[in-house]
Design a protein around this motif. Structure first.
Motif, PDB file in Angstrom:
ATOM      1  N   ARG A 144       0.832  -1.204   0.000  1.00 40.84           N
ATOM      2  CA  ARG A 144       0.000   0.000   0.000  1.00 40.84           C
ATOM      3  C   ARG A 144       0.873   1.264   0.000  1.00 40.84           C
ATOM      4  N   ARG A 145       1.942   1.236   0.744  1.00 42.79           N
ATOM      5  CA  ARG A 145       2.805   2.413   0.835  1.00 42.79           C
ATOM      6  C   ARG A 145       3.448   2.733  -0.507  1.00 42.79           C
ATOM      7  N   GLY A 204      19.408   2.592 -20.238  1.00 40.65           N
ATOM      8  CA  GLY A 204      20.692   1.992 -19.906  1.00 40.65           C
ATOM      9  C   GLY A 204      21.668   2.933 -19.230  1.00 40.65           C
ATOM     10  N   ASP A 205      21.565   4.234 -19.527  1.00 44.03           N
ATOM     11  CA  ASP A 205      22.533   5.186 -18.967  1.00 44.03           C
ATOM     12  C   ASP A 205      22.033   5.851 -17.692  1.00 44.03           C
ATOM     13  N   SER A 206      20.880   5.412 -17.193  1.00 45.88           N
ATOM     14  CA  SER A 206      20.378   5.956 -15.922  1.00 45.88           C
ATOM     15  C   SER A 206      19.989   4.793 -15.026  1.00 45.88           C
ATOM     16  N   HIS A 207      20.360   4.858 -13.778  1.00 43.88           N
ATOM     17  CA  HIS A 207      20.126   3.754 -12.863  1.00 43.88           C
ATOM     18  C   HIS A 207      19.245   4.216 -11.706  1.00 43.88           C
ATOM     19  N   PRO A 208      18.205   3.476 -11.368  1.00 45.44           N
ATOM     20  CA  PRO A 208      17.352   3.854 -10.239  1.00 45.44           C
ATOM     21  C   PRO A 208      18.143   3.866  -8.938  1.00 45.44           C
ATOM     22  N   ASP A 209      17.670   4.679  -8.008  1.00 47.16           N
ATOM     23  CA  ASP A 209      18.287   4.786  -6.688  1.00 47.16           C
ATOM     24  C   ASP A 209      17.658   3.708  -5.803  1.00 47.16           C
ATOM     25  N   ASP A 210      18.344   2.576  -5.658  1.00 48.73           N
ATOM     26  CA  ASP A 210      17.797   1.463  -4.890  1.00 48.73           C
ATOM     27  C   ASP A 210      17.497   1.867  -3.456  1.00 48.73           C
ATOM     28  N   GLU A 211      18.388   2.633  -2.868  1.00 45.19           N
ATOM     29  CA  GLU A 211      18.221   3.006  -1.460  1.00 45.19           C
ATOM     30  C   GLU A 211      16.950   3.830  -1.274  1.00 45.19           C
ATOM     31  N   ALA A 228      13.519   2.718   0.828  1.00 42.91           N
ATOM     32  CA  ALA A 228      13.598   3.416   2.108  1.00 42.91           C
ATOM     33  C   ALA A 228      12.314   3.237   2.916  1.00 42.91           C
ATOM     34  N   GLY A 229      12.480   2.902   4.192  1.00 38.94           N
ATOM     35  CA  GLY A 229      11.347   2.823   5.100  1.00 38.94           C
ATOM     36  C   GLY A 229      10.532   1.557   5.015  1.00 38.94           C
ATOM     37  N   LEU A 230      10.894   0.623   4.145  1.00 42.09           N
ATOM     38  CA  LEU A 230      10.124  -0.609   4.014  1.00 42.09           C
ATOM     39  C   LEU A 230      10.550  -1.608   5.085  1.00 42.09           C
ATOM     40  N   SER A 231       9.645  -2.511   5.438  1.00 46.70           N
ATOM     41  CA  SER A 231       9.880  -3.413   6.572  1.00 46.70           C
ATOM     42  C   SER A 231      10.249  -4.826   6.139  1.00 46.70           C
ATOM     43  N   ASP A 232      10.746  -4.975   4.934  1.00 43.38           N
ATOM     44  CA  ASP A 232      11.099  -6.303   4.429  1.00 43.38           C
ATOM     45  C   ASP A 232      12.344  -6.841   5.124  1.00 43.38           C
ATOM     46  N   ARG A 233      12.555  -8.136   4.942  1.00 42.37           N
ATOM     47  CA  ARG A 233      13.790  -8.761   5.422  1.00 42.37           C
ATOM     48  C   ARG A 233      14.889  -8.417   4.425  1.00 42.37           C
ATOM     49  N   ARG A 234      15.549  -7.299   4.675  1.00 38.32           N
ATOM     50  CA  ARG A 234      16.445  -6.730   3.659  1.00 38.32           C
ATOM     51  C   ARG A 234      17.551  -7.694   3.256  1.00 38.32           C
TER      52      ARG A 234
END
Length: 476
Positions: free
Chosen positions: A251-252, A286-293, A297-303
């Motif tokens: 949902r977030r 290809g020349d732009s990469h998403p910011d994984d962090e 951010a703020g998610l409660s998964d088992r990182r």
């Protein structure tokens, strides 16, 4: 060449046609010795047997004849002839129905496999025959740097078959269904009339055909929206300890529009129990990469269990092909598939989904099956006959069962379980997605379509007055 044979070829019908007997049974309301009857008497047991099965491998129906038309006028001719004979007709794309909905006992099957041409690609649209697969559409449009805004997870489905149901994919969480992206449709009605429909031309039929379960007309050609294709997809698979934490994060990220694709699943653990997964993708060049962090951010998964990968868009879209190859190799592709697909109200989705999962055993799903569970915003869902709970956020909730054996008794048990679950889900405000394996009565369908039932019922009476088309749904 005989006159009948010449007429048949002129109509565009390829004579891969099958009859259980050499003559049409029962009283005839039209010429039983015309070109279609002549072709139908050319028995082809393999074609008839194939048309008597679908991907579900639960319902079996033996057609009287199978035609493989090569032109749209050929389809119109078949439908007029079948109506004269009082025969039911089912159109078949890739045969991925799962409960015999697009089969007919003793009637005519129209195999659309020969109608698969991609006619034209423009900067914002593609014109394609209904028998083409989404894989073929994707290959053609990617060559022009374009792609449909929404694609099915499995690209082996036909265009026409998908549009007759709705069409859901990873981008549906934000962009609606495939039927919402259909600009114009060419159809042949149950009376054999060739018509073009759109929001401005034959609009009533346009609304009755999209997600109309092929009750009024057979879709023969579609003009579909295109957008610029991304080069790559950054793919995230996040693991959670339970369903509440999974759905909270879903949902977030949906509310914050973090991802271009959002899905999720509950899958059996090899050692028992369940894994809870958030699955999402971000488009990029290809020349732009998403910011994984930032994305996580703020998610409660088992990182520590997170899996982050990066694929070319084509490879990501074709990911299901690997599972298909595995299931074909181990034989499970050919086992029964008693699936249940529904939409849950966002307001009680966690409660209902938790109840269903708690009552499931891993063998009810199979080691390669899954319970899909993810939210979507309904703002872009504008197809009248795609029924959804009356809330802005709904949850796609599907039991994708892949049994390890072809045991008939087990399949029947799971079909009965589907019906029980559907009744419970419907009572809680959930709504069916019609690609599901359990019997539905005419009253069930009237209840399902609700306020839109008169639209479909009246359109069927107008365009298929003999009630010949697609009898497997038992609509009327």
């Amino acid at each position: 060449m005989t006159p009948n044979r010449r007429a048949l070829l002129h109509a565009g019908v390829s004579a891969t046609a099958t009859l259980a007997s050499l003559a049409l049974a029962g009283p005839s309301r039209g010429p039983a010795d015309g070109p279609f009857a002549s072709a139908a008497s050319n028995c082809n047991p393999e074609a008839c047997a194939a048309a008597g099965e679908d991907f579900g491998h639960i319902i079996h129906k033996q057609p009287r004849a199978v035609f493989r038309p090569t032109t749209i006028p050929g389809i119109a001719g078949i439908l007029r002839w079948a109506a004269e004979q009082g025969l039911t007709v089912a159109a078949r794309g890739q045969g991925h129905s799962i409960y015999g909905r697009v089969m007919t006992e003793g009637g005519i099957v129209i195999d659309l496999g020969a109608l698969a041409t991609i006619h034209r690609i423009e900067p914002d649209r593609v014109v394609v025959d209904a028998g083409a697969t989404w894989h073929a559409v994707l290959e053609a449009t990617l060559a022009k740097g374009l792609v449909p805004p929404v694609l099915t997870n499995y690209l082996g489905l036909s265009v026409g078959g998908t549009l007759a149901i709705g069409g859901i994919g990873g981008s549906s969480s934000r962009h609606g269904l495939l039927t919402d992206k259909a600009i114009e449709l060419d159809v042949v009605t149950g009376e054999g009339r060739q018509l073009t429909c759109s929001p401005t031309s034959n609009a009533e039929l346009y609304d009755a055909v999209r997600a109309g379960l092929a009750q009024c007309a057979i879709i023969t050609r579609a003009t579909l929206r295109l957008v610029r294709a991304p080069e790559r997809v950054r793919r995230f698979q996040l693991s959670y300890p339970d369903l509440p934490s999974l759905t909270a994060d879903q949902r977030r990220v949906l509310a914050e529009a973090r991802f271009d694709q959002l899905q999720g699943a509950v899958v059996p653990e090899a050692a028992g129990g369940w894994r809870y997964l958030l699955e999402a993708g971000v488009f990029h060049d290809g020349d732009s990469h998403p910011d994984d962090e930032a994305l996580l951010a703020g998610l409660s998964d088992r990182r520590g269990s997170a899996v982050v990968t990066d694929f070319a868009f084509r490879d990501d879209a074709n990911a299901f092909a690997k599972l298909e190859a595995l299931l074909r190799a181990n034989g499970q592709w050919f086992n029964p598939h008693p699936w249940l697909l529904v939409f849950l109200r966002g307001s009680n989705a966690l409660e209902i989904a938790s109840e269903v999962v708690a009552g499931m055993k891993s063998e009810d799903i199979g080691p390669f099956g899954r319970i899909t569970c993810y939210p979507m915003i309904t703002d872009e869902c504008r197809t009248p006959l795609v029924r959804l709970p009356d809330e802005r956020i709904v949850f796609v909730f599907n039991l994708i069962r892949i049994p390890v054996s072809a045991d008939k008794t087990n399949a029947e048990r799971l079909v009965a379980q589907n019906r029980e679950l559907y009744d419970r889900i419907r009572g809680a405000g959930g709504v069916l997605y019609p690609a599901s394996a359990f019997p539905m009565s005419s009253q069930d369908w009237a209840d399902h379509f609700g306020v839109q039932w008169p639209l479909l019922r009246d359109a069927k009476r107008r365009h298929d007055p003999g009630n010949h088309l697609t009898p497997g749904y038992n609509l009327l």
